[in-house]
Design a protein around this motif. Sequence first.
Motif, PDB file in Angstrom:
ATOM      1  N   GLU A 178      48.273 -31.417  91.710  1.00 15.39           N
ATOM      2  CA  GLU A 178      49.511 -32.174  92.104  1.00 15.39           C
ATOM      3  C   GLU A 178      50.672 -30.966  92.501  1.00 15.39           C
ATOM      4  OE1 GLU A 178      52.333 -35.763  90.147  1.00 15.39           O
ATOM      5  OE2 GLU A 178      50.698 -35.078  89.267  1.00 15.39           O
ATOM      6  N   THR A 179      51.095 -31.525  93.773  1.00 14.73           N
ATOM      7  CA  THR A 179      52.479 -30.694  94.038  1.00 14.73           C
ATOM      8  C   THR A 179      53.522 -31.126  93.303  1.00 14.73           C
ATOM      9  OG1 THR A 179      52.914 -32.361  95.741  1.00 14.73           O
ATOM     10  CG2 THR A 179      51.675 -30.476  96.583  1.00 14.73           C
ATOM     11  N   PHE A 180      54.593 -30.247  93.079  1.00 18.59           N
ATOM     12  CA  PHE A 180      55.733 -30.118  92.369  1.00 18.59           C
ATOM     13  C   PHE A 180      56.432 -31.524  92.937  1.00 18.59           C
ATOM     14  CE2 PHE A 180      55.613 -25.312  91.549  1.00 18.59           C
ATOM     15  CZ  PHE A 180      54.746 -25.521  90.690  1.00 18.59           C
ATOM     16  N   GLU A 181      57.260 -32.084  91.792  1.00 18.13           N
ATOM     17  CA  GLU A 181      57.966 -33.145  92.477  1.00 18.13           C
ATOM     18  C   GLU A 181      59.350 -32.636  93.235  1.00 18.13           C
ATOM     19  OE1 GLU A 181      58.234 -36.303  92.454  1.00 18.13           O
ATOM     20  OE2 GLU A 181      56.596 -36.837  91.340  1.00 18.13           O
ATOM     21  N   SER A 182      59.600 -31.474  92.755  1.00 13.59           N
ATOM     22  CA  SER A 182      60.813 -30.688  93.799  1.00 13.59           C
ATOM     23  C   SER A 182      60.662 -29.218  93.702  1.00 13.59           C
ATOM     24  CB  SER A 182      62.124 -31.011  93.051  1.00 13.59           C
ATOM     25  OG  SER A 182      62.224 -30.719  91.792  1.00 13.59           O
ATOM     26  N   ASP A 183      61.166 -28.602  94.368  1.00 17.99           N
ATOM     27  CA  ASP A 183      60.979 -27.004  94.378  1.00 17.99           C
ATOM     28  C   ASP A 183      61.950 -26.416  93.462  1.00 17.99           C
ATOM     29  OD1 ASP A 183      59.250 -26.997  96.539  1.00 17.99           O
ATOM     30  OD2 ASP A 183      60.981 -26.925  97.961  1.00 17.99           O
ATOM     31  N   LEU A 184      61.576 -25.093  93.131  1.00 15.08           N
ATOM     32  CA  LEU A 184      62.383 -24.498  91.948  1.00 15.08           C
ATOM     33  C   LEU A 184      63.901 -24.526  92.132  1.00 15.08           C
ATOM     34  CD1 LEU A 184      60.057 -21.345  91.443  1.00 15.08           C
ATOM     35  CD2 LEU A 184      60.021 -23.667  90.109  1.00 15.08           C
ATOM     36  N   ASP A 185      64.602 -24.707  90.884  1.00 12.21           N
ATOM     37  CA  ASP A 185      66.077 -24.953  90.990  1.00 12.21           C
ATOM     38  C   ASP A 185      66.872 -23.601  91.234  1.00 12.21           C
ATOM     39  OD1 ASP A 185      68.305 -25.829  90.656  1.00 12.21           O
ATOM     40  OD2 ASP A 185      68.436 -26.237  88.309  1.00 12.21           O
ATOM     41  N   GLU A 186      67.467 -23.467  91.923  1.00 10.93           N
ATOM     42  CA  GLU A 186      68.407 -22.307  92.063  1.00 10.93           C
ATOM     43  C   GLU A 186      69.817 -22.339  91.836  1.00 10.93           C
ATOM     44  OE1 GLU A 186      68.010 -17.862  94.245  1.00 10.93           O
ATOM     45  OE2 GLU A 186      67.491 -19.750  95.510  1.00 10.93           O
ATOM     46  N   SER A 187      70.250 -23.692  91.229  1.00  6.24           N
ATOM     47  CA  SER A 187      71.458 -24.207  91.076  1.00  6.24           C
ATOM     48  C   SER A 187      72.144 -23.476  90.135  1.00  6.24           C
ATOM     49  CB  SER A 187      71.575 -25.453  91.126  1.00  6.24           C
ATOM     50  OG  SER A 187      71.051 -25.984  89.986  1.00  6.24           O
ATOM     51  N   ARG A 188      71.282 -22.733  89.280  1.00  9.28           N
ATOM     52  CA  ARG A 188      71.689 -22.170  87.864  1.00  9.28           C
ATOM     53  C   ARG A 188      70.938 -20.657  87.603  1.00  9.28           C
ATOM     54  NH1 ARG A 188      68.809 -25.742  83.173  1.00  9.28           N
ATOM     55  NH2 ARG A 188      67.252 -26.614  84.476  1.00  9.28           N
ATOM     56  N   VAL A 189      71.486 -19.973  86.666  1.00 10.23           N
ATOM     57  CA  VAL A 189      70.858 -18.801  86.625  1.00 10.23           C
ATOM     58  C   VAL A 189      69.592 -19.025  85.717  1.00 10.23           C
ATOM     59  CG1 VAL A 189      73.034 -17.485  86.498  1.00 10.23           C
ATOM     60  CG2 VAL A 189      72.327 -18.505  84.404  1.00 10.23           C
ATOM     61  N   PRO A 190      68.734 -18.173  85.661  1.00 11.78           N
ATOM     62  CA  PRO A 190      67.327 -18.306  84.941  1.00 11.78           C
ATOM     63  C   PRO A 190      67.666 -18.310  83.454  1.00 11.78           C
ATOM     64  CG  PRO A 190      67.166 -16.694  86.496  1.00 11.78           C
ATOM     65  CD  PRO A 190      68.602 -16.935  86.709  1.00 11.78           C
ATOM     66  N   ASP A 191      66.629 -18.725  82.753  1.00  8.92           N
ATOM     67  CA  ASP A 191      66.813 -18.646  81.217  1.00  8.92           C
ATOM     68  C   ASP A 191      66.113 -17.145  80.829  1.00  8.92           C
ATOM     69  OD1 ASP A 191      67.373 -21.241  81.077  1.00  8.92           O
ATOM     70  OD2 ASP A 191      65.573 -21.967  80.665  1.00  8.92           O
ATOM     71  N   GLN A 192      66.550 -17.058  79.532  1.00  2.91           N
ATOM     72  CA  GLN A 192      66.263 -15.720  78.911  1.00  2.91           C
ATOM     73  C   GLN A 192      64.805 -15.459  79.022  1.00  2.91           C
ATOM     74  OE1 GLN A 192      66.274 -15.276  74.429  1.00  2.91           O
ATOM     75  NE2 GLN A 192      67.601 -13.559  74.873  1.00  2.91           N
ATOM     76  N   PRO A 193      64.434 -14.238  79.471  1.00  7.54           N
ATOM     77  CA  PRO A 193      62.920 -14.192  79.378  1.00  7.54           C
ATOM     78  C   PRO A 193      62.059 -14.305  78.105  1.00  7.54           C
ATOM     79  CG  PRO A 193      63.901 -12.294  80.364  1.00  7.54           C
ATOM     80  CD  PRO A 193      64.933 -12.986  79.986  1.00  7.54           C
ATOM     81  N   SER A 194      60.967 -14.834  78.111  1.00  4.44           N
ATOM     82  CA  SER A 194      60.332 -15.176  76.836  1.00  4.44           C
ATOM     83  C   SER A 194      59.928 -14.324  75.825  1.00  4.44           C
ATOM     84  CB  SER A 194      59.051 -16.249  77.056  1.00  4.44           C
ATOM     85  OG  SER A 194      58.066 -15.579  77.806  1.00  4.44           O
ATOM     86  N   SER A 195      59.598 -13.092  76.389  1.00 11.28           N
ATOM     87  CA  SER A 195      59.279 -12.153  75.459  1.00 11.28           C
ATOM     88  C   SER A 195      59.768 -10.661  76.190  1.00 11.28           C
ATOM     89  CB  SER A 195      58.042 -12.160  74.935  1.00 11.28           C
ATOM     90  OG  SER A 195      57.009 -11.906  75.847  1.00 11.28           O
ATOM     91  N   LEU A 196      59.840  -9.539  75.185  1.00 11.44           N
ATOM     92  CA  LEU A 196      60.087  -8.309  75.736  1.00 11.44           C
ATOM     93  C   LEU A 196      59.393  -7.164  74.644  1.00 11.44           C
ATOM     94  CD1 LEU A 196      61.538  -6.250  77.534  1.00 11.44           C
ATOM     95  CD2 LEU A 196      63.324  -6.372  76.172  1.00 11.44           C
ATOM     96  N   HIS A 197      58.576  -6.541  75.186  1.00 12.19           N
ATOM     97  CA  HIS A 197      57.742  -5.499  74.398  1.00 12.19           C
ATOM     98  C   HIS A 197      58.175  -4.053  75.127  1.00 12.19           C
ATOM     99  CE1 HIS A 197      55.631  -8.510  72.741  1.00 12.19           C
ATOM    100  NE2 HIS A 197      55.377  -9.439  73.881  1.00 12.19           N
ATOM    101  N   VAL A 198      58.092  -2.994  74.311  1.00 17.68           N
ATOM    102  CA  VAL A 198      58.518  -1.714  74.611  1.00 17.68           C
ATOM    103  C   VAL A 198      57.572  -0.979  73.929  1.00 17.68           C
ATOM    104  CG1 VAL A 198      60.953  -1.983  74.967  1.00 17.68           C
ATOM    105  CG2 VAL A 198      60.348  -1.196  72.783  1.00 17.68           C
ATOM    106  N   ARG A 199      56.991   0.213  74.617  1.00 19.02           N
ATOM    107  CA  ARG A 199      56.370   1.125  73.921  1.00 19.02           C
ATOM    108  C   ARG A 199      56.918   2.617  74.392  1.00 19.02           C
ATOM    109  NH1 ARG A 199      51.221   3.599  75.838  1.00 19.02           N
ATOM    110  NH2 ARG A 199      51.125   2.196  77.586  1.00 19.02           N
ATOM    111  N   PRO A 200      57.302   3.240  73.472  1.00 17.84           N
ATOM    112  CA  PRO A 200      57.944   4.336  73.583  1.00 17.84           C
ATOM    113  C   PRO A 200      56.675   5.736  73.716  1.00 17.84           C
ATOM    114  CG  PRO A 200      58.146   3.999  71.417  1.00 17.84           C
ATOM    115  CD  PRO A 200      57.646   2.757  71.774  1.00 17.84           C
ATOM    116  N   LEU A 201      57.248   6.616  74.544  1.00 18.65           N
ATOM    117  CA  LEU A 201      56.526   7.514  74.917  1.00 18.65           C
ATOM    118  C   LEU A 201      57.254   8.817  74.588  1.00 18.65           C
ATOM    119  CD1 LEU A 201      54.086   6.676  77.839  1.00 18.65           C
ATOM    120  CD2 LEU A 201      53.559   6.602  75.321  1.00 18.65           C
ATOM    121  N   VAL A 202      56.839  10.105  74.791  1.00 19.19           N
ATOM    122  CA  VAL A 202      57.812  11.246  74.767  1.00 19.19           C
ATOM    123  C   VAL A 202      59.067  11.196  75.714  1.00 19.19           C
ATOM    124  CG1 VAL A 202      57.781  13.792  74.704  1.00 19.19           C
ATOM    125  CG2 VAL A 202      55.887  12.621  73.740  1.00 19.19           C
ATOM    126  N   ASN A 203      58.643  11.153  76.889  1.00 21.08           N
ATOM    127  CA  ASN A 203      59.840  11.019  78.087  1.00 21.08           C
ATOM    128  C   ASN A 203      59.737   9.945  78.916  1.00 21.08           C
ATOM    129  OD1 ASN A 203      58.468  14.302  78.084  1.00 21.08           O
ATOM    130  ND2 ASN A 203      60.438  14.047  77.825  1.00 21.08           N
TER     131      ASN A 203
END
Length: 1430
Positions: free
Chosen positions: A738-763
């Motif tokens: 089913e096609t979207f009722e409307s296209d993506l909204d760009e009248s406001r800023v995006p929400d916070q990313p749902s997750s963030l993972h970091v993997r540290p190495l030496v450099n």
Amino acid sequence: MAERGALSLLSLLCLTFLYTETTAAKHVDKASAVQPFSPFWFTVEPQDTLAIRGNSAFLNCSAHSDAATPAHIEWKKDGTFMSLVSDERRKILPDGTLFFSHVVHSKHNKPDEGTYQCVATIENLGSISSRTARLSVAGMPRFANQPLPATARLGDSQVMACEVNSDLVAFIRWEKDRQPLELSTRLIQLPSGALVISNASETDAGTYRCLVENVGSSKLSDEAELQTVPETGEERKLEFLVQPVSVTKTTDASVLLPCVATGYPAPRISWMFGDKLLEESDGRVEVLGGGSLQISNLTEADAGLYTCVADNSNTTIEAQAQLTVQVSPQFVKRPANIYAHESMDIIFECDVSGSPAPTVKWVKNGDAVIPSDYFKIIEDHNLQILGLVKSDEGFYQCLAENDAGNIQSSAQLIILDPVVALPSFPPPSLTPNTTDHVTPGSRGVGSPAGPTSSAPRDVVASLVSTRFIKLTWRQPAEPHGDELTYSIFYSQEGTSRERVVNTSRPGEMQVTIQNLMPDTKYRFRVVAHNSNGQGESSAALKVATQAEVQVPGPAPNLQGVSNTPTSVSLSWDKPLTGNGEILSYKLYYTDKSVGKEQDIDVDGQSYSMAGLKKNTEYSFRVVANNRHGPGVSTEDVVVRTLSDVPSAPPQNLTIEVHNSKSIMLRWQPPPLSGQNGKITGYKIRYRKGSRRSESETTEGTQLYKLMDGLEHGTEYSFRVSAMTVNGTGPATEWMTAETFESDLDESRVPDQPSSLHVRPLVNSIVVSWTPPENQDIMVRGYAIGYGIGSPHAQTIKVDYKQRYFTIENLDPSSHYVITLKAFNNVGEGIPVYESAVTRAQSVPDPLPMMPPVGVQASVLSHDTIKVTWADNSLPKSQKVTDNRYYTVRWKTNIPANTKVKMVNTTNLSYTVPDLKPNTLYEFSVMVTKGRRVSTWSMTAQGTTFETTPSSAPKDVTVVSKENKPRTIIVNWQPPSEANGKITGYIIYYSTDVNAVVHDWVIEPVVGNRLTHQIQELTLDTTYYFKIQARNSKGMGPMSEPVQFRTPKTSNLTPKMGPSGNQPPRDPVPPNGENHILVIVIIISVGAFTIIVVVVGAFLCTRRTTSHQKKKRAASKSSNGSHKYKGNSKDLKPPDLWIHHERLELKPMDKSPDPNPVMTETPIPRTSQDITPADSGLESNPHLQQRRNSYRGHESEDSMSTLAGRRGMRPKMMMPFDAQPPQPVISAHPIHSLDNHHHYYHMGSLSSATRSYLYHQGSGYPRPHTCTPISHLDRVDSTESVRNTPSSEPAPPATASSQASCPSEILADPEGSYHGSTTTEEEPSYSSNLPPLRSAHPHAHAHPLKSFAVPAIPASSHPSYESPALPSTPLLAQTGPPTHPHVVKTASIGTLGRTRTPMVVTVPNAPDVPETSKMLEDVDSVSTAPHTGCL
């Protein structure tokens, strides 16, 4: 004289010594005079050249040599030496360059165009040939396409065409307003010559033309004017002006893949390499001209499929092109110079690489080596020379060539005299047969240290066959040594080329010569070797090999042709040399896709073979048989069966909704076995809803299709089928999106990313993330900020499709703060923070395990996802050959369910089963090899497909609407396992719970509603309600029926009854006679019960003192004299009679309710006695139509009334309780449910008796204050209660509806005349028994369930299947249910088949606290051994 003789003797000795020394010296000189190799190679070789007609041209060539005389240079054109003696236009310069004073070229005369090769020769040494070079002559400029007037919108792109001969593109340049146009990253010239103007501005307006110059004569194109106009802001369709085309290039070259798109909003162009986003890097990969991709310094790794993706806020379009990178031939191993002796076998090795694979040919002294019996090409590249002769000396060249170029390398062969030792370095390239030829005497020894061996004796052929000869001999007469080795020289009679074979160990005096020709004469001689060298040769022995058996020769003219996709017709002629009568033929055939050869016997000279695979190559050969056996096989004939329509649909069809107007389809070709030919295209059929489908087609290599121009918020169905030249194959199953009722909204800023993972190495730090949960807001990209202690030191922006990034050049052992924000054109969203400490600088592990890469999650179905990955520590073939294994882990993103599951596998993929539908899962992989374990890979996500709901709507309740007794409100909750978005509900309702589904009236409700009203119902009528939920995949199961009885009158508010939702009603006796009869029955049954209980109590007084105390305590408690104390665990199993005494012998005058309701209703004896409480029902045709029959014998009239009701399709609803209904368990024995009048559900039975109401999750019964209702109240509702299966507990009492009385003091109102037909009793519902288990009353049943009063046999009513009814329940019993939502219902069956009623005395209920305490004790001993009196 004597002195003279002595002097002469002395002189003779001196002369002999001097001669010996001189001879030895000569031998030493001759042995040490090894001819050195002569350096000889090309310093300059010709290169491909484009010449201009009428101009001069050069082809360079120069050779180096240390010889006294310089090399003589000659030229070949198209493989033939050129004669330039009298040629005034072409000549060879002193350095060897071929010079053309002026190039001649016309349409019919092209003497100079062709392939040239330089040949250098040194007299008495040999010749070498250079690589080949192509001389092309540029043709006359011809414009196939010229610029046309055009209009460019400001900020958009435009293309000015200019197409000329492909060899003249390099000579094109552009002018604007007749001034040279300077190209830039905004103004680029395409490989075709066209000019691309991107991001047009007003300064781009003007007159354009292209011209071809520096090719003898210049040529101008037509002029075309370009106008610029402002952008109107109206939406314009997104389309390509120029699409990339497949191209072939060589390594180290550059390529420009054009891609220009136009539309409004302005498109954004990105490139995909394979399935990965291509990023610009180090100036080698650049996007020019608004979208064209330029790659410099091409490598083999750059080859692949490139996709140009043009995207704006409305739609996305794609175009693909294949880049093929060819690698010119390169030498992996060059041929080496070789010293050898005559008769030896040598091999020149030559190993080359390139793409496509190069072809190799050999040249000796400038002439091609033709393979023969003595010159053989082995292992595709190497040259083997057998039986060397002196004339084989010279220069041998390995020439390798493919489409990307050609190369050559030479080596020299020098054949030494037999007395000259082979140098120890470099060693000669010898075959295994000649390795032992370097024997003592030829391994660097300058002269013999002693006498050599004489000739071997008695050389004979001890075994002669068709293909081999075995020779034996005797030791030489004068061996002059102990360990002799032998060399056997042999040649075919009539040739001078002699070959040699050596014995394998010293002292061996026999050898077998293999690979000889049948019926051929050979000459053999044997030479012995001792420590001093090679000895004398034996005399030549002539031996002829035997002739082959007289078997047939090959059958000539073997031909095969495919007649149908599964058959091939073959024919052949009779062998020319049949050697007798041909008895039969054997036909051998091989499926080349499998490689296994099979055979079949054929009598004639033709055969039609059927049952073959479609569009498959088969090889055939024929062998004739005569009386001697099978003959010589024919050469293989390869035939491909005809193609056919595909027999299998395309695979792995996936649908991805891009926006409100477009859907992307992707698929894979049918399996090879089902293609049945070359796939020429794919047909896509699509439809909107149930409308007629439309179709579109794609090319056979295109495995995707963007369906745009669709309607927003509309469901479309798609299916794909493959096509060959023969037709269209089967299609895939319909898939919907089913096609979207409307296209993506760009009248406001995006929400916070749902997750963030970091993997540290030496450099570095590897950052990975998942997009915001709200996917309805446009995300243009992500901003990554990082720094030591602060995330604002540096910021990097990445594409919106990227999910990971590696921050490089960091300091070891440092604390970094990292922030991630999604952004769009409005601004940046809320950041998410993370911190990491880079690792300390340490010596890395010798071979650290790298985590798997490229983890992908492909959704296969509603409960399976296939996870694939790659392992960079494996070779390119990605085959696991060691003991490593991979661990796949996955979990959902539901915070409440963070359990991680893992599995091990040795493959590079794993299909995860048993997942929940419509659920997002995260996957990661790690690799383990021995004790070494990698870190977890980047995560991949996949959401399982939806499927039909697997559970019914829950908590269904029905309540009457205030002041509207003919209107009810149905409430419910969504299913626990919706398996997708609920799109709607269907409410079924009927007055007959046993009616088939299509006889129930339905009421559809939208998916976001959880309540519904049903109006205009019939008063004083029992209705049953069921609800069914549906999602995009289909309908789920129905809920269990819930009953509700409408009020009697329009001014009476219905009250919840103690069993189900039946309201308590005042009895309406139809006549006084029945009233008196019921009273008599009640008094009789009550008196009988009291007598039985008193006798039982008297018998039980003989029990132990402790039991008597418990009995008195129980009796006091039942009379309200005291409460039970202590925990139920301290109680021993009660005596059965004591137990019943507590529950049943209660004073009738101690009801906790001050106003008990003691009503009576005549008990009907036949179905004619049962009438609805609403007496006006039959007289009112409308009401008669509204009701549903609940009589014992359902008549056709009662069925048709509901059918008429269904035909009207009125509205329906289903009930919903504010609190979950509580389970009810019957205390009377429940017999077999085989009778069709009984309804069995989930191993439980809903009792028609009054019972306690239990709270869910409680281990103890908690009775509520109730209003006692006699069995006479229940006559009108017996069928509704008994025929209502329910997996839901009964509802609790409310303020407006008093709780029902405890079941232990209420008799089963119809128990005396409605029983089951078998003698099995109801199983005990202890926690250790299965719900479907039937227990013996004295073995596993609750003690209360063994108490029953024998039934009065019926005399005037039809019996059930069993002729006898052993017992009839008298008293009800409660017990804690094992399944809180499971209720056992003993269906009474048809009221018309009732038995003669008994008079039952109904005692009053004790006060609530005492009963509660008593039931706690009963619960504690419900599973104890049975010790009651009998």
